[in-house]
Scaffold this motif. Sequence first.
Motif, PDB file in Angstrom:
ATOM      1  N   SER A 107       0.837  -1.201   0.000  1.00 50.98           N
ATOM      2  CA  SER A 107       0.000   0.000   0.000  1.00 50.98           C
ATOM      3  C   SER A 107       0.877   1.260   0.000  1.00 50.98           C
ATOM      4  CB  SER A 107      -0.961  -0.026   1.188  1.00 50.98           C
ATOM      5  OG  SER A 107      -1.868   1.049   1.156  1.00 50.98           O
ATOM      6  N   ILE A 108       0.620   2.206   0.924  1.00 45.28           N
ATOM      7  CA  ILE A 108       1.357   3.471   0.931  1.00 45.28           C
ATOM      8  C   ILE A 108       2.642   3.411   1.760  1.00 45.28           C
ATOM      9  CG2 ILE A 108      -0.557   4.986   0.306  1.00 45.28           C
ATOM     10  CD1 ILE A 108       0.421   4.576   3.923  1.00 45.28           C
ATOM     11  N   VAL A 122      14.391  -4.423   1.938  1.00 47.01           N
ATOM     12  CA  VAL A 122      12.935  -4.462   2.075  1.00 47.01           C
ATOM     13  C   VAL A 122      12.325  -4.263   0.700  1.00 47.01           C
ATOM     14  CG1 VAL A 122      10.910  -3.433   3.155  1.00 47.01           C
ATOM     15  CG2 VAL A 122      13.068  -3.523   4.413  1.00 47.01           C
ATOM     16  N   ILE A 123      11.453  -5.181   0.317  1.00 52.49           N
ATOM     17  CA  ILE A 123      10.734  -5.082  -0.954  1.00 52.49           C
ATOM     18  C   ILE A 123       9.267  -4.833  -0.645  1.00 52.49           C
ATOM     19  CG2 ILE A 123      10.081  -6.278  -3.088  1.00 52.49           C
ATOM     20  CD1 ILE A 123      12.564  -8.062  -2.657  1.00 52.49           C
ATOM     21  N   GLY A 124       8.679  -3.900  -1.364  1.00 48.78           N
ATOM     22  CA  GLY A 124       7.251  -3.643  -1.238  1.00 48.78           C
ATOM     23  C   GLY A 124       6.586  -3.808  -2.586  1.00 48.78           C
ATOM     24  N   SER A 125       5.480  -4.529  -2.627  1.00 49.05           N
ATOM     25  CA  SER A 125       4.762  -4.685  -3.894  1.00 49.05           C
ATOM     26  C   SER A 125       3.266  -4.546  -3.657  1.00 49.05           C
ATOM     27  CB  SER A 125       5.082  -6.034  -4.545  1.00 49.05           C
ATOM     28  OG  SER A 125       4.719  -7.116  -3.715  1.00 49.05           O
ATOM     29  N   ASP A 126       2.578  -4.161  -4.729  1.00 47.96           N
ATOM     30  CA  ASP A 126       1.139  -3.944  -4.673  1.00 47.96           C
ATOM     31  C   ASP A 126       0.634  -3.914  -6.108  1.00 47.96           C
ATOM     32  OD1 ASP A 126      -0.635  -2.576  -2.085  1.00 47.96           O
ATOM     33  OD2 ASP A 126      -1.559  -2.603  -4.075  1.00 47.96           O
ATOM     34  N   LEU A 127      -0.676  -4.058  -6.275  1.00 41.33           N
ATOM     35  CA  LEU A 127      -1.267  -3.950  -7.611  1.00 41.33           C
ATOM     36  C   LEU A 127      -1.826  -2.567  -7.895  1.00 41.33           C
ATOM     37  CD1 LEU A 127      -3.122  -7.373  -8.046  1.00 41.33           C
ATOM     38  CD2 LEU A 127      -1.209  -6.500  -9.397  1.00 41.33           C
ATOM     39  N   ASP A 128      -1.876  -1.715  -6.880  1.00 41.51           N
ATOM     40  CA  ASP A 128      -2.472  -0.393  -7.027  1.00 41.51           C
ATOM     41  C   ASP A 128      -1.389   0.621  -7.401  1.00 41.51           C
ATOM     42  OD1 ASP A 128      -3.460   2.275  -6.340  1.00 41.51           O
ATOM     43  OD2 ASP A 128      -5.144   1.248  -5.377  1.00 41.51           O
ATOM     44  N   ARG A 131      -1.209   3.804  -5.045  1.00 38.65           N
ATOM     45  CA  ARG A 131      -0.606   3.546  -3.737  1.00 38.65           C
ATOM     46  C   ARG A 131       0.894   3.292  -3.858  1.00 38.65           C
ATOM     47  NH1 ARG A 131      -4.919   0.259   0.098  1.00 38.65           N
ATOM     48  NH2 ARG A 131      -6.748   1.513  -0.420  1.00 38.65           N
ATOM     49  N   LEU A 132       1.305   2.627  -4.922  1.00 42.47           N
ATOM     50  CA  LEU A 132       2.745   2.423  -5.119  1.00 42.47           C
ATOM     51  C   LEU A 132       3.459   3.748  -5.326  1.00 42.47           C
ATOM     52  CD1 LEU A 132       2.935  -0.749  -7.395  1.00 42.47           C
ATOM     53  CD2 LEU A 132       3.957  -0.482  -5.127  1.00 42.47           C
ATOM     54  N   ALA A 133       2.846   4.648  -6.088  1.00 37.73           N
ATOM     55  CA  ALA A 133       3.454   5.962  -6.290  1.00 37.73           C
ATOM     56  C   ALA A 133       3.534   6.732  -4.981  1.00 37.73           C
ATOM     57  CB  ALA A 133       2.654   6.754  -7.333  1.00 37.73           C
ATOM     58  N   MET A 134       2.506   6.605  -4.154  1.00 35.93           N
ATOM     59  CA  MET A 134       2.541   7.253  -2.839  1.00 35.93           C
ATOM     60  C   MET A 134       3.624   6.643  -1.959  1.00 35.93           C
ATOM     61  SD  MET A 134      -1.488   7.901  -1.940  1.00 35.93           S
ATOM     62  CE  MET A 134      -2.377   9.265  -2.729  1.00 35.93           C
TER      63      MET A 134
END
Length: 394
Positions: A107-108, A122-128, A131-134
């Motif tokens: 998410s954010i 740390v890896i962060g992933s999302d489909l949105d 929210r990824l841009a945020m």
Amino acid sequence: MAYRFTRADVGYLGSAAGRAALAEVDRLTLSAASLLGDLERVRRDHGDRAAALVETVRLRRRAVAKLPGAPGWLFTDDAMQQATPSVVADHRARRLAGRAVHDLTCSIGAELAALHQVCPIVIGSDLDDVRLAMAAHNLADAPNVLLAKADALVPCSTGTVVIADPARRADGRRTHDPAKLQPPLPDLLDAYRGRDIAVKCAPGLDFDQFEDCEAEVVSLDGAVREACLWSSGLAEPGVTRRATVLRSDGSDWTLTDAAPDEIPEQPPGEWIIDPDGAVVRAGLVRHYAAENGLWQLDPRIAYLTGDRVPEGIRGFRILDRLDLREKTLRAELRRRGCGPLEILTRGVDLDPDALRARLKPRGAVPFSLVITRIGRTPTVFLCETPPARPTSRV
């Protein structure tokens, strides 16, 4: 209805012009009474950017207590509501310190902000996309955080601990059905079988469905915030249930089902103790009682009793024991000059607010009623009202 941010909004709000506009809007009151007038003023100055500016400032103000380290962050309304409070995220990050971690539903970036402080990668992933841009904006100063667009059910990292926070709403309603989470919890566990994984879930989940996991229930200043399932590789050996109690005064503590749970069966003591919700939801009431020299009023009810109150806990000193008869209660409360009246119930079908209205306390002295069932008998304990615990952390 909450404003729907776009990638273009995120780009603007993160620019020098956007930051200057946000600082200008932040000087406005933006209260319920002034909002229409304030919004009209922002529209005159910033045109079609007004809604994004006003919504961002209002979300930042709401997020201050929950995410105190994120004053310049960008949010959507849903993302801010769903974000893990910083105190809780910090606690989870400490359990993962030193590991490479992949947040599958980042998410954010609330979890990432805690993880990057103690984890090398740390890896962060999302489909949105929004929210990824945020998240990219919010974690711009975290060089060890990598972001990617990815489906949580399609593994795209190796050698990492994976964590996830499935959305707990289905058909517009909150759900406790693991199969209706997004992504579904059974599918998530299948996709990462054999991997170290931690999954946030609702405290009301039936943890017995997940025999190979440690179920941890976390409260913050007396309010249950979440549960987390820890796979066997991340769990403490011999532990299947854990209650973690986080508090503003720093007196945090934890309890597991590895602790003894033998307690005596005795009549009520001098005090009644209502255990922290994390203890109750984790099924550790007897363990907590054994650790603190307490026992249960009834073996099927979570209220505890004893002759002393554990340090830092609200205890209700018993003044009298009465039958659940409203006429008798009303007369006794009137005789004692009862005014403010706290009513706690377990094991009885009773609306405390409706009962308080019928009892009509009109005096000045505060009292508490603890109403429960002992055996099959509804029972009322008239108690002194203890001071409330502080609740400054959110």
